[in-house]
Design a protein around this motif. Structure first.
Motif, PDB file in Angstrom:
ATOM      1  N   HIS A 625     -35.761 -38.699  28.510  1.00 32.94           N
ATOM      2  CA  HIS A 625     -35.333 -38.669  27.707  1.00 32.94           C
ATOM      3  C   HIS A 625     -35.631 -38.688  26.537  1.00 32.94           C
ATOM      4  O   HIS A 625     -35.427 -38.641  24.683  1.00 32.94           O
ATOM      5  CB  HIS A 625     -36.644 -40.158  28.032  1.00 32.94           C
ATOM      6  CG  HIS A 625     -35.211 -41.470  28.866  1.00 32.94           C
ATOM      7  ND1 HIS A 625     -34.821 -41.980  28.646  1.00 32.94           N
ATOM      8  CD2 HIS A 625     -35.444 -41.241  30.449  1.00 32.94           C
ATOM      9  CE1 HIS A 625     -34.148 -42.807  29.460  1.00 32.94           C
ATOM     10  NE2 HIS A 625     -34.679 -42.198  30.619  1.00 32.94           N
ATOM     11  N   ARG A 627     -35.667 -34.755  25.254  1.00 30.05           N
ATOM     12  CA  ARG A 627     -34.533 -34.057  25.247  1.00 30.05           C
ATOM     13  C   ARG A 627     -35.084 -33.042  23.980  1.00 30.05           C
ATOM     14  O   ARG A 627     -34.720 -32.708  22.972  1.00 30.05           O
ATOM     15  CB  ARG A 627     -34.043 -34.591  24.534  1.00 30.05           C
ATOM     16  CG  ARG A 627     -32.556 -36.339  24.804  1.00 30.05           C
ATOM     17  CD  ARG A 627     -32.160 -36.910  23.864  1.00 30.05           C
ATOM     18  NE  ARG A 627     -30.874 -37.395  23.241  1.00 30.05           N
ATOM     19  CZ  ARG A 627     -29.973 -37.223  22.889  1.00 30.05           C
ATOM     20  NH1 ARG A 627     -30.050 -35.238  22.672  1.00 30.05           N
ATOM     21  NH2 ARG A 627     -28.943 -38.063  22.211  1.00 30.05           N
ATOM     22  N   THR A 650     -26.796 -39.012  30.645  1.00 33.26           N
ATOM     23  CA  THR A 650     -27.800 -39.268  31.364  1.00 33.26           C
ATOM     24  C   THR A 650     -28.341 -40.855  30.552  1.00 33.26           C
ATOM     25  O   THR A 650     -28.797 -41.518  30.795  1.00 33.26           O
ATOM     26  CB  THR A 650     -29.014 -38.273  30.331  1.00 33.26           C
ATOM     27  OG1 THR A 650     -29.263 -37.423  29.161  1.00 33.26           O
ATOM     28  CG2 THR A 650     -28.744 -36.901  31.538  1.00 33.26           C
ATOM     29  N   THR A 651     -28.079 -40.382  28.882  1.00 33.56           N
ATOM     30  CA  THR A 651     -28.865 -42.135  28.748  1.00 33.56           C
ATOM     31  C   THR A 651     -28.262 -43.122  28.396  1.00 33.56           C
ATOM     32  O   THR A 651     -28.545 -44.324  28.524  1.00 33.56           O
ATOM     33  CB  THR A 651     -28.731 -42.050  26.732  1.00 33.56           C
ATOM     34  OG1 THR A 651     -28.237 -40.679  26.218  1.00 33.56           O
ATOM     35  CG2 THR A 651     -30.640 -41.157  26.643  1.00 33.56           C
ATOM     36  N   ASP A 652     -26.581 -42.876  28.650  1.00 38.07           N
ATOM     37  CA  ASP A 652     -25.833 -43.941  29.066  1.00 38.07           C
ATOM     38  C   ASP A 652     -25.593 -43.934  30.758  1.00 38.07           C
ATOM     39  O   ASP A 652     -24.172 -44.616  31.114  1.00 38.07           O
ATOM     40  CB  ASP A 652     -24.678 -43.434  28.295  1.00 38.07           C
ATOM     41  CG  ASP A 652     -24.693 -43.513  26.673  1.00 38.07           C
ATOM     42  OD1 ASP A 652     -25.390 -44.408  26.552  1.00 38.07           O
ATOM     43  OD2 ASP A 652     -24.070 -43.325  26.089  1.00 38.07           O
TER      44      ASP A 652
END
Ligand code: ADP
Ligand code: MG
Length: 699
Positions: A625, A627, A650-652
């Motif tokens: 999150h 990054r 990662t975020t999706d």
């Protein structure tokens, strides 16, 4: 679509040959299609105007509204720049141009109201903005984007200084779309209906020229879903095919090596988690299908012993095994600890690295071919073409995140029957993600640390605390413990890196004269590195001054303290890996993060999180999150066979799961994608494959 792919971007109105050349050089945009797929990386709300008086240190790009009240050309030659003073009534800032000076100076009217868009930075305690985008009320009215969201495009400096702006990108796309009557759908109608997706044309239009947030969300969802869906289809199709067609060795026996070791030489009882993973592997290798399994276990969870037990299964079934590690230091260490464990049983084990002398290398090659060498431990050297086994039954890869899919594929070609493959990593990533990044692995998790471990106490310290910190180190040394002192790698400047390391080394030697100090860094000759590491591992040296070369896997349980210098320069996952080098024995261990006092707030949060938790999953999640630098995502994304333009692994992750489920369902119903309904899918996959490397064919 094909027309788009074949039309050179120079033909687009407003681009022309010169700008086309620049786009190609700096962004790889050569065709209409490429430009459509160069998406904004984020969005700002056009209706928010920031005030100079409330600028803060780590702001992204922002909009400000005000007037220029002076314009001067400063400096000479290459340093010539145009400096405008700009005020919005709340404060003032410098606006700087290094290129197009004459053009900008002629274009700007002092006293007129402008909206600037750029990233504020603090320089000599003054706010400034370099090469911002400039708009007036009139231009905003003209393109009708008053209330929407403005896309922020990744535009390299070289293009920005030549007048490429977010605005020019979105206008070019709009221009292009206005000449294209239709955009061929790249997803079958049934997928669009099923997932309630926006059609392609609307989606592309909306990401570049956003009407409103709700449409933007749907547009981004559609494009992300599409990318991830094709990625998953490709991976699943490949792995299903491989599973159907690749037979594996059947390890039917548990025999002499495994049993003897387990009953007589096991240095400690296994944890329940270790036992479970050994059982999972046992089931795999007995099934007749080739095993491809990922073992995830936090640093210090004891993956090595599990790997050894699996290698002994291979030996019991008349095959050989190899263990590959990403660095020479780690390979050497594995070799030494494994040899100590298995040599008493008559297992022949050897080490092969880039620095193995020719003669020893030849002996290894011979031993592998005639079968007298049972286990080979090594670095990348193991997958060189010259290395051939009589019968390789199991390949173990440690710290897999350093190895690409291609390298794994090379292993499969070491035998007629593909060896079983076990990869081990301390990077705790969600299951779906693991399967995506690593292709097609089954996942086992060691979610338990060996008993008696005390969590490492982590502290954040500043320069003024150095004296107290070093006293603490002194206490540990007097108790017979060992200490790591780690310096960051400075990629841009190797000389500087070495300098800070060498200075640190000298200082430490001065401070702790009664103790022996070893030191290692990446630019050392392997033999020297080994020698220094050995000094520390054997306990002869008490302190190891090192760069991040020790990050991965090194095991010296007596080392209880680690000082990380310039900790602010490391990413979370890297700090976690480093910290994993201490706390490996029964003693209370300490990790001291030395940092500059003045750091960005996100950096401080990163460091504070380290002091609050030792849970690798929590840290990995936070890393994804936040990054920060050194985040794992870059490494992961670069290992993929598909380019992702908009989706982020990662975020999706939620979209990724949806995509995987639908891909799996699609292949269940139509394994070869030959149904007419799926014609688009087949066509898209083969098109993407023409363009991209086919990892499955690399050997
Ligand atoms: P990693 O999973 O990070 O590779 P290692 O395999 O290097 O961890 O193990 C870390 C340390 O823990 C080693 O010193 C190892 O001998 C020890 N260890 C592993 N398993 C156990 C266990 N079940 N009980 C006690 N110590 C163990
Ligand atoms: Mg390890």
């Amino acid at each position: 679509m094909n027309r788009l792919r074949n039309t050179d971007i120079k033909f687009l109105r407003g681009i022309g040959p010169k700008r086309a050349e620049l786009l190609k050089k700096h962004l790889g945009i050569a065709t209409y299609y490429d430009l459509l797929h160069h998406y904004p990386s984020s969005y700002v709300d056009r209706s928010t105007i920031h005030r100079i008086a409330s600028f803060t240190g780590d702001m992204p790009q922002v909009q400000v509204k005000g007037r220029f009240f002076s314009m001067t050309v400063q400096g000479e030659g290459a340093k010539t720049r145009l400096v405008g003073l700009f005020t919005d009534g709340s404060g003032q800032m410098e606006v700087v141009w290094f290129n197009r000076i004459k053009y900008v100076r002629d274009a700007i009217v002092q006293g007129q109201e402008y909206i600037l868009f750029g990233k504020p930075s603090l320089f000599n305690s003054r706010w400034s903005m370099v090469h911002p985008e400039i708009e007036t009320e009139a231009t905003i009215q003209a393109d009708g984007s008053r209330d929407g969201f403005r896309g922020i495009y990744p535009i390299p400096e070289q293009l920005r200084t030549r007048g490429f702006t977010a605005r020019s990108f979105s206008l070019s796309v709009r221009e292009m779309l206005s000449h294209i009557p239709q955009l061929d759908e790249t997803l079958p109608p049934w997928v669009i209906r099923r997932m309630n997706l926006l059609d392609l044309r609307s989606a592309i239009g909306a990401v570049h020229n956003t009407p409103d947030m709700a449409t933007l969300d749907r547009a981004r969802f559609r494009l992300k879903f599409e990318e991830l869906f094709y990625l998953q289809l490709d991976i699943l199709r490949y792995s299903r095919r491989r599973k159907d067609t690749t037979p594996g060795f059947i390890f039917s026996r548990i025999g002499y090596y495994f049993n003897t070791f387990y009953s007589q030489f096991l240095p400690f009882p296994l944890t329940e988690a270790q036992k479970r993973v050994v059982r999972e592997v046992r089931t795999d290798v007995g099934s007749g299908r080739q095993m491809n399994r990922l073992i995830q276990g936090d640093v210090g969870s004891g993956k090595t012993i599990v790997a050894l037990l699996c290698m002994l299964m291979a030996l019991d079934n008349g095959t050989q095994a190899c263990l590959m590690a990403p660095t020479e230091i780690l390979a050497t260490q594995h070799y030494e600890s494994l040899r100590a464990l298995v040599a008493p049983m008559g297992v022949n084990i050897k080490l092969l690295t880039g620095s193995t002398p020719v003669k020893a290398r030849r002996e290894i090659h011979d031993g592998l071919l005639d079968g007298s060498l049972h286990i080979l431990v090594g670095t990348h050297a193991v997958i060189e073409d010259k290395v051939a086994f009589k019968n390789l039954g199991l390949a173990v890869i440690d710290e897999q995140h350093r190895f690409g899919v291609a390298q794994r594929a090379r292993l499969w070609r070491k035998n007629i029957v593909a060896p079983h493959v076990l990869v081990m990593t301390a990077t705790p990533i969600p299951r779906t993600l693991a399967m995506t990044v690593y292709g097609d692995l089954d996942v086992s998790v060691i979610d338990e640390l060996p008993p008696g471990r005390k969590p490492v106490k982590t502290m954040l310290r500043y320069e003024e605390d150095r004296f107290a910190t070093l006293s603490g180190v002194g206490r540990q040394l007097r108790q017979g413990r060992q200490v790591y002192i780690v310096y960051p790698l400075v990629k841009e400047n190797e000389k500087l890196e070495l300098k800070s390391l060498e200075e640190g080394y000298e200082n430490i030697r001065e401070t702790f004269r009664d103790y022996k100090v070893a030191y290692v860094h990446g630019q050392m000759k392997p033999a020297e590195k080994d020698y220094q590491m050995q000094l520390f591992a054997s306990g002869e040296a008490h302190i190891l001054v090192a760069t991040t070369v020790i990050e991965v896997g090194v095991n010296v349980p007596n080392a209880t303290t680690m000082i990380i210098e310039n900790a602010e320069r490391f990413g979370l996952s890297q700090l976690h890996q480093l910290r994993g080098r201490v706390g490996r024995g029964g003693e209370q261990s300490f990790c001291i993060l030395m940092s500059k006092r003045k750091i960005a707030s996100t950096t401080r949060r990163r460091l504070e999180l380290m002091t609050e938790t030792t849970d690798g999953f929590v840290i990995a999640e936070a890393d994804m999150h936040m990054r920060g630098p050194g985040d794992i995502e870059g490494t992961m994304q670069s290992g993929l066979a598909f380019d992702l333009h908009i989706a982020n692994l990662t975020t999706d992750s939620q979209i990724l799961n949806l995509a995987r489920d639908l891909a799996s369902e699609t292949l269940d119903a139509d394994p070869t994608l030959s149904a007419p309904d799926n014609a688009i899918l087949r066509a898209e996959l083969s098109r993407q494959h023409n363009r991209l490397v086919d990892w499955s064919r690399i050997s």
